[in-house]
Design an enzyme around this catalytic site. Structure first.
Site, PDB file in Angstrom:
ATOM      1  N   ALA A 154       0.840  -1.202   0.000  1.00  0.00           N
ATOM      2  CA  ALA A 154       0.000   0.000   0.000  1.00  0.00           C
ATOM      3  C   ALA A 154       0.876   1.253   0.000  1.00  0.00           C
ATOM      4  O   ALA A 154       2.016   1.223   0.470  1.00  0.00           O
ATOM      5  CB  ALA A 154      -0.924  -0.008   1.216  1.00  0.00           C
ATOM      6  N   PRO A 155       0.359   2.380  -0.488  1.00  0.00           N
ATOM      7  CA  PRO A 155       1.126   3.623  -0.578  1.00  0.00           C
ATOM      8  C   PRO A 155       0.976   4.491   0.655  1.00  0.00           C
ATOM      9  O   PRO A 155       0.173   4.196   1.544  1.00  0.00           O
ATOM     10  CB  PRO A 155       0.505   4.298  -1.795  1.00  0.00           C
ATOM     11  CG  PRO A 155      -0.952   3.929  -1.662  1.00  0.00           C
ATOM     12  CD  PRO A 155      -0.977   2.516  -1.103  1.00  0.00           C
ATOM     13  N   TRP A 156       1.713   5.619   0.657  1.00  0.00           N
ATOM     14  CA  TRP A 156       1.666   6.511   1.810  1.00  0.00           C
ATOM     15  C   TRP A 156       0.621   7.609   1.704  1.00  0.00           C
ATOM     16  O   TRP A 156       0.375   8.325   2.673  1.00  0.00           O
ATOM     17  CB  TRP A 156       3.026   7.133   2.098  1.00  0.00           C
ATOM     18  CG  TRP A 156       3.798   7.732   0.968  1.00  0.00           C
ATOM     19  CD1 TRP A 156       4.935   7.223   0.403  1.00  0.00           C
ATOM     20  CD2 TRP A 156       3.560   8.983   0.283  1.00  0.00           C
ATOM     21  NE1 TRP A 156       5.398   8.050  -0.598  1.00  0.00           N
ATOM     22  CE2 TRP A 156       4.572   9.139  -0.687  1.00  0.00           C
ATOM     23  CE3 TRP A 156       2.584   9.974   0.393  1.00  0.00           C
ATOM     24  CZ2 TRP A 156       4.648  10.243  -1.540  1.00  0.00           C
ATOM     25  CZ3 TRP A 156       2.637  11.069  -0.459  1.00  0.00           C
ATOM     26  CH2 TRP A 156       3.660  11.199  -1.405  1.00  0.00           C
ATOM     27  N   LYS A 180       1.984  -4.965   3.200  1.00  0.00           N
ATOM     28  CA  LYS A 180       3.050  -4.077   3.670  1.00  0.00           C
ATOM     29  C   LYS A 180       2.645  -2.628   3.458  1.00  0.00           C
ATOM     30  O   LYS A 180       2.399  -2.206   2.334  1.00  0.00           O
ATOM     31  CB  LYS A 180       4.364  -4.327   2.926  1.00  0.00           C
ATOM     32  CG  LYS A 180       5.551  -3.561   3.544  1.00  0.00           C
ATOM     33  CD  LYS A 180       6.778  -3.584   2.670  1.00  0.00           C
ATOM     34  CE  LYS A 180       6.791  -2.470   1.664  1.00  0.00           C
ATOM     35  NZ  LYS A 180       6.926  -1.106   2.285  1.00  0.00           N
ATOM     36  N   PRO A 181       2.576  -1.837   4.535  1.00  0.00           N
ATOM     37  CA  PRO A 181       2.344  -0.405   4.362  1.00  0.00           C
ATOM     38  C   PRO A 181       3.620   0.278   3.894  1.00  0.00           C
ATOM     39  O   PRO A 181       4.711  -0.304   3.932  1.00  0.00           O
ATOM     40  CB  PRO A 181       1.963   0.056   5.774  1.00  0.00           C
ATOM     41  CG  PRO A 181       2.698  -0.898   6.676  1.00  0.00           C
ATOM     42  CD  PRO A 181       2.711  -2.220   5.947  1.00  0.00           C
ATOM     43  N   SER A 232       4.284   4.117  -7.375  1.00  0.00           N
ATOM     44  CA  SER A 232       4.829   4.847  -8.516  1.00  0.00           C
ATOM     45  C   SER A 232       4.958   3.944  -9.735  1.00  0.00           C
ATOM     46  O   SER A 232       4.935   2.708  -9.626  1.00  0.00           O
ATOM     47  CB  SER A 232       6.207   5.412  -8.158  1.00  0.00           C
ATOM     48  OG  SER A 232       7.143   4.352  -7.992  1.00  0.00           O
ATOM     49  N   GLU A 253      -1.826  -0.373  -9.551  1.00  0.00           N
ATOM     50  CA  GLU A 253      -2.475   0.939  -9.608  1.00  0.00           C
ATOM     51  C   GLU A 253      -1.370   1.954  -9.391  1.00  0.00           C
ATOM     52  O   GLU A 253      -0.852   2.102  -8.286  1.00  0.00           O
ATOM     53  CB  GLU A 253      -3.568   1.048  -8.541  1.00  0.00           C
ATOM     54  CG  GLU A 253      -4.601   2.132  -8.863  1.00  0.00           C
ATOM     55  CD  GLU A 253      -4.203   3.522  -8.424  1.00  0.00           C
ATOM     56  OE1 GLU A 253      -3.498   4.216  -9.196  1.00  0.00           O
ATOM     57  OE2 GLU A 253      -4.581   3.914  -7.316  1.00  0.00           O
ATOM     58  N   CYS A 287      -3.535  10.100  -7.087  1.00  0.00           N
ATOM     59  CA  CYS A 287      -3.271   9.785  -8.496  1.00  0.00           C
ATOM     60  C   CYS A 287      -4.350  10.323  -9.421  1.00  0.00           C
ATOM     61  O   CYS A 287      -4.122  10.464 -10.625  1.00  0.00           O
ATOM     62  CB  CYS A 287      -3.154   8.272  -8.688  1.00  0.00           C
ATOM     63  SG  CYS A 287      -1.794   7.521  -7.774  1.00  0.00           S
ATOM     64  N   GLU A 383       4.296  13.433 -13.119  1.00  0.00           N
ATOM     65  CA  GLU A 383       3.420  13.569 -11.954  1.00  0.00           C
ATOM     66  C   GLU A 383       4.135  14.324 -10.834  1.00  0.00           C
ATOM     67  O   GLU A 383       5.202  13.921 -10.376  1.00  0.00           O
ATOM     68  CB  GLU A 383       3.004  12.181 -11.468  1.00  0.00           C
ATOM     69  CG  GLU A 383       1.981  12.203 -10.368  1.00  0.00           C
ATOM     70  CD  GLU A 383       1.502  10.810  -9.981  1.00  0.00           C
ATOM     71  OE1 GLU A 383       0.317  10.666  -9.660  1.00  0.00           O
ATOM     72  OE2 GLU A 383       2.318   9.870  -9.999  1.00  0.00           O
TER      73      GLU A 383
END
Length: 481
Positions: A154-156, A180-181, A232, A253, A287, A383
């Site tokens: 997962a992302p931050w 995993k965070p 990313s 994603e 995003c 981005e």
């Protein structure tokens, strides 16, 4: 875990137990609103990954064989528990990210709970082709089955919500999970593990903290049948490459660079207000954020004036300030990245609002509007992932469409016009996984979220997202025996 608000020690959650990293390594976790360390988390290595995968694999057969009704009940209990412990989750997420407490309470907890409940219902809606005789004397039918162990990263930017998007469809379909965070935002995920672990059997849901090397070890591990990441483009490419070595299924994603097409018949004031909120929300760390605006030349100047005013009226600040729209950028590297885009602007660009850091404590950046840009400028093609909205001018519909599609990302877009025919034409030709019309950024659990091109593949949310966590098996039986 210790009480929220205190400097504390976070731990992995493996096979129903909280554990330190096997080799004792830790990393410091920083509150981006203050720039200060508030916790330590395990820096998990191969031994921790092995243990988590072993636990998930051991738990899989029994969880796979539960009925859809049993999995539904478990997910509904998780949703109820998230509601009951919402204030703890909000506090942990705000410490993770610096997000405003009020907005986290109103904009994240309700959709998260709703999404879990949606997938609880989806657990009982496994669909396949009807049984039939496609060859004489033989009946065929289709089984939809869970894939197995899922390695998820997962992302931050939305640690809690993206965690839900990962685990809810996976568990609903009968898979087990190692999640995993991000290395900068583990606190809310560890709290979710405590909540979920009290409801599902041990080993069904596991959390390991760590860095890129930890994530790489998860993806390269032989046990998972699927690797899922929100992150990313570079990270997604690395995951796809690693997963290809043993043909894991991959769900990606990745980044976005959402075009926002504003035509001359749009309500300029309403568009500027809606776009500014959709561009600056969560400090633009989304995003799908409305950060690349394309405006018809006849209303360009009026729109820029309105957008710059909206930016000036937008406030960033500490999590307990009820008047702020967004908090800090997530980390020092992200602050440097956003600042770098502005520092490197070409001479033809004009900063209409913002363009600077706010204060010297934490990682806050002012709501920023930049005009006068060209299609091949760095800030148009790449981005930013910060509270920066760019504005370009176009002459006609064809040029607007060419500019919109002229990037490597393809996640989300929007069209602002009163012309229904134009909106329908553009929704057909915009090369993005989502097209909003006269709005930008709303999501619902029933509709798919996911992109094309370098924004990745696979869908989150919806029945399509649920299907991604299943495999299809054909069963044929003879009518002669």
């Amino acid at each position: 875990m210790t009480e929220l608000g205190q400097a504390r020690k976070l731990r992995n959650y493996i096979a129903g137990e909280f554990k330190d990293a096997a080799d004792g390594r830790t990393t410091e976790i920083i509150n981006p609103a203050t720039g200060e360390v508030y916790a330590t988390a395990p820096l998990s290595g191969q031994a921790d990954v092995d243990a988590a995968m072993e636990a998930a694999a051991a738990a899989f057969p029994a969880w796979r064989d539960t009925t859809p009704a049993e999995r539904q009940r478990a997910l509904l209990k998780i949703a109820d528990a998230f509601e009951e412990r919402a204030e703890e989750l909000i506090a942990a997420e705000s410490e993770n990210t610096g997000k405003p407490l009020g907005l986290t309470r109103s904009e994240e907890i309700p959709p998260m709970v709703d999404q879990i409940r949606f997938f609880a219902g989806a657990a009982r809606m496994l669909e396949g082709r009807s049984a039939g005789e496609y060859m004489e004397g033989l009946t065929s039918f289709v089984r939809r089955e869970p894939i197995g162990v899922c390695a998820q990263v997962a992302p931050w930017n939305y640690p809690m919500m993206m965690g839900v998007w990962k685990f809810a469809p996976a568990l609903a379909a009968g898979n087990t999970v190692v999640l995993k965070p991000s290395d900068t935002t583990p606190a809310s995920t560890v709290l979710m593990a405590e909540i979920i672990g009290s409801i599902v059997p041990k080993g069904v849901f596991n959390v390991i903290c760590g860095d890129r090397d930890t994530g790489r070890a998860m993806v390269e591990h032989p046990t998972p049948a699927m690797a899922s990441i929100t992150g990313s483009v570079r990270a997604g490419m690395q995951v796809a490459e690693s997963a290809a070595k043993d043909l894991k299924r991959v769900h990606l994603e990745l980044g976005g660079k959402a075009p926002v097409l504003v035509f001359q018949d749009a309500d300029i004031a309403a568009a500027a207000e809606g776009i500014s909120e959709a561009g600056f929300f969560n400090a633009g760390q989304d995003c799908t954020a409305a950060t690349r605006v394309l405006v018809h030349e006849s209303v360009h100047d009026d729109f820029v004036t309105a957008l710059a005013k909206a930016a000036a009226d937008t406030k960033t600040g500490q999590p307990d300030d009820e008047d702020v729209l967004y908090g800090p950028l997530n980390n020092a590297d992200q602050l440097a990245k956003v600042s770098g885009f502005i520092d490197r602007l070409p001479a033809h660009a004009k900063v209409e609002a913002g363009g600077h850091r706010v204060g010297d404590k934490g990682y806050f950046y002012a709501p920023t509007v930049v005009s006068g840009l060209k299609q091949d400028d760095e800030i148009i093609q790449n981005e930013v992932f910060g509270p920066v909205i760019t504005v370009q001018s176009f002459t006609d519909e064809d040029q607007a469409l060419a500019y919109a599609n002229g990037v490597e990302y393809a996640l989300a877009s929007s069209v602002w016009t009163k012309d229904h025919g134009r909106a329908m034409r553009l929704s057909r030709h915009l090369d993005f996984g989502c097209v909003w019309i006269n709005t930008h950024i709303p999501l619902v659990a029933e509709m798919p979220h996911g992109g094309f091109k370098k924004s990745g593949y696979g869908k989150d949310l919806s029945a399509y997202g649920f299907d991604d966590y299943t495999r299809v098996k054909h069963v044929m039986t003879s009518l002669e025996s």
